[in-house]
Scaffold this active site. Sequence first.
Site, PDB file in Angstrom:
ATOM      1  NE  ARG A 294     -67.189  17.943 103.120  1.00 26.50           N
ATOM      2  CZ  ARG A 294     -65.913  17.855 102.739  1.00 26.50           C
ATOM      3  NH1 ARG A 294     -65.025  17.287 103.540  1.00 26.50           N
ATOM      4  NH2 ARG A 294     -65.517  18.335 101.582  1.00 26.50           N
ATOM      5  CG  HIS A 298     -67.449  14.018 100.268  1.00 22.81           C
ATOM      6  ND1 HIS A 298     -68.527  14.862 100.146  1.00 22.81           N
ATOM      7  CD2 HIS A 298     -67.718  12.955  99.475  1.00 22.81           C
ATOM      8  CE1 HIS A 298     -69.411  14.343  99.308  1.00 22.81           C
ATOM      9  NE2 HIS A 298     -68.946  13.185  98.895  1.00 22.81           N
ATOM     10  CE1 TYR A 307     -61.484  19.095 100.626  1.00 23.24           C
ATOM     11  CE2 TYR A 307     -60.621  16.944 100.022  1.00 23.24           C
ATOM     12  CZ  TYR A 307     -61.568  17.716 100.665  1.00 23.24           C
ATOM     13  OH  TYR A 307     -62.601  17.111 101.353  1.00 23.24           O
TER      14      TYR A 307
END
Length: 401
Positions: A294, A298, A307
């Site tokens: 990705r 998200h 993160y």
Amino acid sequence: MPSEQWTHPEPGDGPAAVAAQPSPEQVIAGLRATSEGGAELTQLLTPEGQRVPSERFDRYVEDVDDETLKNLYRDMVLVRRADREANAMQRQGQLGIWVPLLGQEAAQVGSGRALQPRDMAFPSYREHGVAYTRGIDMRDLIGIFRCTDHSGWDYQAHRFHPYTIVIGNQVLNAAGYAMGQKFEGKVGDEGGEATICYFGDGATSQGDVHEGFVWAAVYDAPLVFFCQNNQWAISEPTERQSRLPLYQRARGYGFPGIRVDGNDVLACLAVTRWALEECRHGNGPVLIEAFTYRMDAHTTTDDPTRYRLSDELEEWKLKDPIERVRAFLARGGHADQAFFDSVQAEADQFAAELRDYTFNMPEPPPDRVFSQVYAEPSPVLEAQREEYLSYLDGFAAAGEH
């Protein structure tokens, strides 16, 4: 500790890492050690755009000539351009939220183009590329994220189920549908039907997914479980969810699992065709793990810089699914610059039309929320509708005084 043990340990390789959190060095080392998905990865086009022969899967793409591959390239470019436009429109307040697919175009277009018209697809909420291949108007997707529709298409006509927001719930729906195909005798030969269900790596930690695995396995349901492993379940990396590569989980349920390069549209097309053929002949289910990444957040409510490391993103940019097809076409003289320019111009026009529609989309009437809830009229729902409209009328009346 060996980086491979942190990321994707194989049986007999030793225990998984037990540290509470990997160091940045371990994350990068682990990424590089598994950047191509391991020895079991099925790949037909390398990141450099070189064709890799496969004794097992070449026969599933024998019909893919230059024109077909150019069409796959075009599909991915248009889907990515629409995705980027929708992402921008959310930032401008035109959409309530958007779920980007950046980097996953090959997994979605390749698998989507493998489906026959009679097959059924069950998406999660990120499968815009699959929707495109099933003939869904991208404007119908916009209504979901503008909060005016749950789905604006005839899912039976397109054989594409409405989006599912609850993580993993679509797997149970797909398992039930595929069981119905089996019970109705729609499998067993070339004219058979199959179902494909899409979910992410994070969904594999949900009970619904495992229940779907059990039911599909017990009843030999013609169901392809298509897991898009984009390495991150929101902020949790895949290695924190499973000691084994995800495709190997199929062993425990008694059906085959396979890992495919999710950034290779040709491999995704071939492997999905194989899996669907297995299901149509009554040999299902099958689990496909599309090893991809990705490239964006998200959703537009997420900040991936909190993160994951920029080094990781840069590493995966070298495996861009669109660029490898472009490289193959250009290197082999299968397409010239005029073709690439025409596709880009078409994509820009595609995005402009989507933008114009979104900015000028009419507001739905307030009773829209009550329409198409049930197949037949419901007295209870009608009473709720009348009560709600009366409530709104009260505001209008108050404004007149």
